[in-house]
Write an enzyme that holds these catalytic residues in place. Structure first.
Site, PDB file in Angstrom:
ATOM      1  N   HIS A  41      41.982  32.581  34.972  1.00 12.50           N
ATOM      2  CA  HIS A  41      40.681  33.252  34.784  1.00 12.50           C
ATOM      3  C   HIS A  41      39.589  32.210  34.550  1.00 12.50           C
ATOM      4  O   HIS A  41      38.455  32.357  35.022  1.00 12.50           O
ATOM      5  CB  HIS A  41      40.720  34.184  33.561  1.00 12.50           C
ATOM      6  CG  HIS A  41      41.705  35.297  33.673  1.00 12.50           C
ATOM      7  ND1 HIS A  41      42.821  35.385  32.875  1.00 12.50           N
ATOM      8  CD2 HIS A  41      41.736  36.388  34.485  1.00 12.50           C
ATOM      9  CE1 HIS A  41      43.500  36.479  33.179  1.00 12.50           C
ATOM     10  NE2 HIS A  41      42.862  37.104  34.156  1.00 12.50           N
ATOM     11  N   GLY A 151      41.140  35.557  42.240  1.00 11.99           N
ATOM     12  CA  GLY A 151      42.176  34.539  42.371  1.00 11.99           C
ATOM     13  C   GLY A 151      43.088  34.825  43.558  1.00 11.99           C
ATOM     14  O   GLY A 151      43.378  35.984  43.870  1.00 11.99           O
ATOM     15  N   ASP A 154      46.620  36.926  43.572  1.00 14.62           N
ATOM     16  CA  ASP A 154      46.645  38.333  43.976  1.00 14.62           C
ATOM     17  C   ASP A 154      46.087  38.416  45.395  1.00 14.62           C
ATOM     18  O   ASP A 154      45.013  38.987  45.625  1.00 14.62           O
ATOM     19  CB  ASP A 154      45.816  39.172  43.001  1.00 14.62           C
ATOM     20  CG  ASP A 154      46.391  39.120  41.593  1.00 14.62           C
ATOM     21  OD1 ASP A 154      47.605  39.338  41.453  1.00 14.62           O
ATOM     22  OD2 ASP A 154      45.647  38.827  40.644  1.00 14.62           O
ATOM     23  N   GLN A 157      45.354  41.911  46.921  1.00 16.13           N
ATOM     24  CA  GLN A 157      44.156  42.486  46.296  1.00 16.13           C
ATOM     25  C   GLN A 157      42.897  41.866  46.905  1.00 16.13           C
ATOM     26  O   GLN A 157      41.943  42.558  47.271  1.00 16.13           O
ATOM     27  CB  GLN A 157      44.208  42.231  44.794  1.00 16.13           C
ATOM     28  CG  GLN A 157      42.909  42.495  44.062  1.00 16.13           C
ATOM     29  CD  GLN A 157      43.083  42.401  42.556  1.00 16.13           C
ATOM     30  OE1 GLN A 157      43.553  43.327  41.933  1.00 16.13           O
ATOM     31  NE2 GLN A 157      42.679  41.298  41.953  1.00 16.13           N
TER      32      GLN A 157
HETATM   33  O1  PAF Z   1      43.195  41.235  39.130  1.00 18.86           O
HETATM   34  C1  PAF Z   1      42.964  41.955  38.124  1.00 18.86           C
HETATM   35  O2  PAF Z   1      43.045  41.522  36.999  1.00 18.86           O
HETATM   36  C2  PAF Z   1      42.585  43.416  38.319  1.00 18.86           C
HETATM   37  O3  PAF Z   1      43.277  43.970  39.382  1.00 18.86           O
HETATM   38  C3  PAF Z   1      41.057  43.612  38.477  1.00 18.86           C
HETATM   39  C4  PAF Z   1      40.542  42.928  39.730  1.00 18.86           C
HETATM   40  C5  PAF Z   1      40.342  43.096  37.259  1.00 18.86           C
HETATM   41  C6  PAF Z   1      40.754  45.118  38.612  1.00 18.86           C
HETATM   42  O4  PAF Z   1      41.168  45.823  37.502  1.00 18.86           O
END
Ligand code: PAF
Length: 286
Positions: A41, A151, A154, A157
């Site tokens: 993060h 990131g 994922d 995503q």
């Molecule tokens: O990657 C994450 O932590 C979550 O999927 C996100 C993008 C914050 C959405 O809740």
């Protein structure tokens, strides 16, 4: 002087702040998180700080993206630690709504992620990416970010959100940030704390398997052989159960072909209390 960070819980107050920034012509870098921050993060924050005037981080464990029997209740949380890390990293504002603030009523409108969710985590976690898109759409509308940081751990995503932003003309630029790893190769993840000591010792085999798969693929151009060898390495060295271990085209997440320009080697392993994912994206053309 210690940097001052604001924490906001209400959507109305958040929008007010954003309008203030925007009026001053400031750019906003957005780092969405579910908290329990780690170096992955913080790498998103670092890049956001370099590229924007203000950095907004959201911390919200989003119930909409957890299926029945998944780890919503036990997902690690630690507000005070998160605030300290975010302050130190130079985040300007943390948006931390509660569930009622975000979802005051059941919505009858659903967002569906399409083909890219018909693979990898989308197969094992039905509805997961619907929930991710739901919260991301709301957060984008509240925060109006100039740039948003995701990131590459994922990767599915990220691919789905890139399509979402492109197809629906959101005014935010999606920035990809490389995966941050422990010294032994394990991808940083909030869920790593839920591994037993024994599992933690085994877990680096995931990245070792992906690295082996990459080598095999580069040498043989044979995705099936790469999959076989990755699978074998994990099965022989880990108590975790492989959920998927595969080579696909990226970012379409369909079967890779000779005309693919990028492929993804992706893996998910289920340990007793937690499921870990990781991947390597490989440019094979251009
Ligand atoms: O990657 C994450 O932590 C979550 O999927 C996100 C993008 C914050 C959405 O809740």
């Amino acid at each position: 002087m210690k940097h001052k960070m604001k924490v906001i819980n209400s959507i109305q107050q958040m929008k007010k702040m954003i309008h203030r920034y925007k009026k001053q012509g400031e750019t906003i870098g957005f780092v969405p998180t579910m908290g329990y921050l780690h170096e992955g993060h913080l790498a998103l924050v670092k890049q956001a700080k370099e590229e924007n005037d203000f950095v907004v981080m959201s911390i919200f464990v989003n119930p909409a993206q957890f299926g029945p029997g998944e780890d919503y209740e036990t997902y690690p949380r630690n507000e005070q630690r998160d605030f300290a890390l975010a302050t130190e990293a130079g985040v300007n504002l943390v948006f931390m709504p509660d569930v009622v603030e975000m979802y005051p009523r059941e919505s009858t409108i659903h967002i569906s992620p399409g083909n890219q969710a018909n693979a990898l985590c989308g197969m094992s976690r039905p509805g997961h990416f619907d929930g991710v898109l739901k919260v991301i759409l709301k957060l984008f509308n509240m925060i109006e970010p100039t740039r948003s940081y995701f990131g590459m751990k994922d990767a599915q995503q990220l691919a789905i959100i890139e399509t979402f932003v492109e197809d629906f003309n959101f005014n935010t630029e999606i920035r990809r940030v490389p995966t941050v790893r422990e010294a032994d190769g394990l991808a940083k993840s909030s869920r790593n704390v839920r591994l037993s000591a024994e599992e933690r010792n085994e877990a680096p085999i995931i990245y070792q398997a992906l690295t082996l798969g990459k080598q095999v693929f580069l040498e043989t151009q044979d995705g099936e052989e790469a999959e076989k060898q990755m699978r074998q390495l994990i099965e022989e060295n880990s108590s975790g159960k492989i959920d998927y271990m595969t080579v696909l085209d990226y970012p379409s997440l369909k079967k890779w072909t000779r005309s693919s320009s990028e492929i993804i080697l992706a893996c998910a392993v289920q340990f007793e209390k937690t499921r870990l994912i990781d991947n390597i994206i490989l440019k094979i053309k251009g």
